[in-house]
Design an enzyme around this catalytic site. Structure first.
Site, PDB file in Angstrom:
ATOM      1  NE  ARG A   1      -4.212  -1.584   0.171  1.00 56.89           N
ATOM      2  CZ  ARG A   1      -4.333  -2.650  -0.637  1.00 56.89           C
ATOM      3  NH1 ARG A   1      -3.394  -2.919  -1.522  1.00 56.89           N
ATOM      4  NH2 ARG A   1      -5.392  -3.419  -0.570  1.00 56.89           N
TER       5      ARG A   1
ATOM      6  CG  HIS B   1      -3.089  -0.990  -6.830  1.00 60.13           C
ATOM      7  ND1 HIS B   1      -3.504  -0.368  -5.677  1.00 60.13           N
ATOM      8  CD2 HIS B   1      -3.136  -2.316  -6.573  1.00 60.13           C
ATOM      9  CE1 HIS B   1      -3.786  -1.289  -4.764  1.00 60.13           C
ATOM     10  NE2 HIS B   1      -3.576  -2.496  -5.286  1.00 60.13           N
TER      11      HIS B   1
END
Ligand code: NDP
Ligand code: OXD
Length: 312
Positions: A224, A272
């Site tokens: 993250r 991502h």
């Protein structure tokens, strides 16, 4: 049985159709405000309103491995939260991280630039013993990644909260304030982050921890964005302590167009995408778990149940 699907950033209809195919006798719907109470929720980053309205849930299924977005919400007390347990992600993650490590170790960017400039030249081969890799987080993804890296004969270190034994991996354990973490950092040159985002791991890659990596260090963040203090990474690359970074995740996604990561010559970014949720595998996994729960199986028999105290 009623199943409600609520997802903030995925095309919903294929999921609803897939869940309907798995449960032909159930009422499977795309959630809308005011919808009838469902038994099971299948979600990704739903709005708080979803849980404020859905009062009869028996299980919440997250269509990702990370539950940090869910954990920010007020969730109904006592309702189990179940995350994806691999579902095809660990192989993707191993591919992505091995690719990033090998691209850096073999200096493939420099070769590509040379060849693009019409220059045929060789670099001195580097020793993999000079590139020990540290994997933070040895769960479903971190363990697979560590084993994959060890297959290439890199020295691999791993760090997790609880002690582990993984063949070919030197395992360190304890919390971020402990000696195990300090020793793990000092033994590593390439750092891979595969931790869940929790209050304990937020900002864990910062000036202090990244300075402890061996000189010429390299950072690969596939967990993250908030694990990393962006400015600290740039400082350490620009002052030469770190050689660069590959980043797949960011504090704000999509990455804002004026963010320095876009143009930094030593930072490689991807949107991502290191381990995507695979719809068919995920629906099959979730459907199996819903059937187990509906059939009366104890929640402790399911893989991927989130411990609310740990936050992952
Ligand atoms: P797991 O829950 O299986 O593994 C988490 C690991 O982190 C465990 O080994 C755990 O230790 C360790 N850990 C957690 N907190 C701490 C801490 N404070 N100190 C030390 N170790 C800690 O998760 P997954 O492997 O399935 O996924 C990891 C993360 O990867 C997800 O949370 C998500 O954020 C990210 N992800 C990113 C994707 C992408 O496309 N970029 C795709 C999928 C996931 P212990 O074993 O002792 O509990
Ligand atoms: C996940 C992700 O957590 O896609 O599964 O990041």
């Amino acid at each position: 049985m009623r199943i409600s699907f609520c997802c903030s950033d995925t095309k919903p209809q294929p999921w609803v159709d897939g869940l309907k195919a798995a449960f032909p006798d159930a009422d499977v719907t795309l959630w809308a405000a005011g919808a009838a109470p469902a038994d099971y929720a299948v979600v990704w980053a739903p709005p708080q309103q979803f849980f404020d309205e859905q009062k009869q849930l028996k299980g919440i299924f997250n269509i990702g491995a990370g539950v940090d977005a869910l954990m920010k919400l007020r969730l109904p007390a006592g309702v189990p939260v179940v995350r994806l347990d691999d579902a095809g992600m660990s192989a993707q993650m191993a591919e992505y991280v091995c690719h990033a490590v090998i691209r850096h170790f073999r200096e493939l960017d420099a070769y590509e630039a040379d060849m693009a400039g019409g220059k045929w030249s060789y670099r001195k081969p580097r020793l993999r013993t000079d590139f020990p890799i540290g994997v933070m987080g040895l769960g479903v993804l971190g363990e697979r990644v560590s084993r994959a890296l060890a297959q290439f004969d890199f020295p691999v270190n791993g760090w997790s909260r609880s002690a582990k034994t993984i063949e070919g991996v030197r395992c360190y354990s304890g919390d971020a304030g402990g000696q195990g973490f300090q020793d793990f950092l000092a033994a590593s040159r390439i750092l891979v982050c595969l931790l869940p985002l929790t209050p304990d791991t937020m900002g864990i890659m910062n000036l202090d921890t990244l300075s402890r990596l061996q000189p010429g260090g390299y950072v690969i963040n596939v967990a993250r964005g908030s694990h990393l203090v962006d400015g600290d990474l740039i400082t350490l690359i620009d002052n030469g302590h770190l050689a660069g970074a590959t980043l797949d995740v960011f504090r704000t996604e999509p990455l804002p167009s004026d963010h320095p990561f876009w143009k930094h010559p030593r930072i490689t970014i991807t949107p991502h995408t290191s381990a995507r949720t695979l719809r068919e595998e995920s629906i099959a996994q979730i459907a199996g778990k819903i059937r187990s729960l509906a059939g009366g199986a104890p929640i402790s028999t399911l893989a991927g149940v989130v411990d609310p105290k740990k936050g992952y």
